[in-house]
Enzyme design. Structure first.
Site, PDB file in Angstrom:
ATOM      1  N   THR A   1       0.842  -1.204   0.000  1.00 10.50           N
ATOM      2  CA  THR A   1       0.000   0.000   0.000  1.00 10.50           C
ATOM      3  C   THR A   1       0.873   1.249   0.000  1.00 10.50           C
ATOM      4  O   THR A   1       1.935   1.252   0.624  1.00 10.50           O
ATOM      5  CB  THR A   1      -0.914   0.013   1.242  1.00 10.50           C
ATOM      6  OG1 THR A   1      -1.635  -1.216   1.296  1.00 10.50           O
ATOM      7  CG2 THR A   1      -1.884   1.194   1.206  1.00 10.50           C
ATOM      8  N   ARG A  29     -11.687  -9.681  -2.868  1.00  6.94           N
ATOM      9  CA  ARG A  29     -11.454  -9.146  -1.513  1.00  6.94           C
ATOM     10  C   ARG A  29     -11.102  -7.656  -1.607  1.00  6.94           C
ATOM     11  O   ARG A  29     -10.246  -7.251  -2.375  1.00  6.94           O
ATOM     12  CB  ARG A  29     -10.322  -9.917  -0.848  1.00  6.94           C
ATOM     13  CG  ARG A  29      -9.955  -9.416   0.559  1.00  6.94           C
ATOM     14  CD  ARG A  29      -8.809  -8.423   0.530  1.00  6.94           C
ATOM     15  NE  ARG A  29      -8.365  -8.055   1.870  1.00  6.94           N
ATOM     16  CZ  ARG A  29      -7.449  -7.110   2.117  1.00  6.94           C
ATOM     17  NH1 ARG A  29      -6.890  -6.447   1.131  1.00  6.94           N
ATOM     18  NH2 ARG A  29      -7.110  -6.821   3.349  1.00  6.94           N
TER      19      ARG A  29
END
Lengths: 134, 166
Positions: A1, A29
């Site tokens: 991330t 997901r």
């Protein structure tokens, strides 16, 4: 991330967060990143946050908004980050990290995980780190 | 007012041999975003530029370099939020877009919605003229190696995920 927060010359704040998610995640997901208040939050009245870490636990505590809640109560970006990350660790056993600014330009880069690469630029100076204490 | 930008490259495990390149990318992104702020650009312009740079950098788990799902594919999520108005835009499970963060900004600026997902996000990207990129171009050898390692039947799924956060 990856993520970023900023304050501009007019005192406006913004956040941005982007991710590929978790290694070998289930198809479909979705974690905290695209969820307002979890992967990030920005409000000129309080500040801005971008988060990273265990997506499901970040969502359980709405980490970004929780940090801004603590700042609304008078805590500094650093104190608010510490308190919210500690709560996430204690309450749902989640680890992560955040970058935070307030509208005056006070900033913080904090994490409860072992590492988080980060960098901050202000007043022509560049600060950066990867491990705790840097 | 003291303009500032702070960027992160994720809280997942960074092996020692990747530590140096991990520093370099976040420093470059912070410098570039700060130059936008210094020249009078908006906080939104600065954060989107910083994150787009990190998405283009294969070292990080976003954009090119994203980790793979169980099928070996790339599915990405992104969010922007503007503190002036509380406007926000997001995409989730989006594929074949080089910079999901720019697509998230378009969701914020061009639609009345907050989040578009999967094929709907891809359709919106096409409508906005965002070029589609081959999925292969987003997958790095490192991501493929980690994916294969985690598929190993002897791998403990808990150990796989511990410390390897999004």
């Amino acid at each position: 991330t990856v993520g970023a927060v900023a304050v501009d010359l007019e005192g406006n704040v913004a956040c941005a967060t982007s991710t590929g998610g978790m290694t070998n995640k289930m198809e479909g997901r979705v974690g905290d990143t695209p969820c307002v208040g979890c992967g990030g939050y920005a409000d000129n009245h309080i500040g801005a946050v971008s988060s990273t870490g265990h997506g499901e636990t970040i969502m359980k505590v709405t980490l970004s908004r929780l940090i801004l809640f603590h700042m609304e109560q008078g805590k500094s970006p650093e104190e608010a980050s510490d308190e919210a990350l500690a709560y996430m660790k204690e309450r749902v056993h989640g680890l992560g990290g955040v970058v935070v600014v307030d509208p005056k330009g006070v900033w913080s880069a904090h994490f409860s995980s072992l590492q988080m690469s980060w960098a901050a630029a202000q007043q022509e100076q560049l600060h950066y780190g990867l491990y705790h204490g840097e | 007012m003291l303009p500032v930008v702070v960027v992160h490259g994720g809280a997942g495990h960074i092996p020692k041999d990747r530590a140096e390149i991990s520093y370099v990318g976040v420093k470059e992104a912070a410098r570039a975003a700060y130059s936008i702020l210094r020249s009078g650009g908006s906080a939104m312009d600065a954060v989107v530029e910083a994150v787009a740079m990190l998405e283009n950098n294969p070292v990080y788990n976003a954009g090119r370099g994203s980790v793979l799902n169980v099928k070996g594919e790339v599915e990405m999520d992104a969010l922007v939020m503007d503190g002036r108005t509380l406007a926000s835009g997001a995409v989730s499970a989006v594929r074949r877009v080089a910079n999901p963060i720019r697509l998230a900004r378009l969701v914020m600026e061009k639609t009345s919605h907050l989040c578009l997902t999967a094929e709907g996000a891809s359709q919106f990207a096409r409508t906005m003229g965002v070029p589609e990129v081959p999925e292969e171009s987003m997958i790095t050898d490192y991501a493929r190696m980690r994916w294969k390692k985690n598929l190993d039947p002897d791998t403990n799924p808990m150990e796989c995920q511990t410390g390897k956060m999004g």
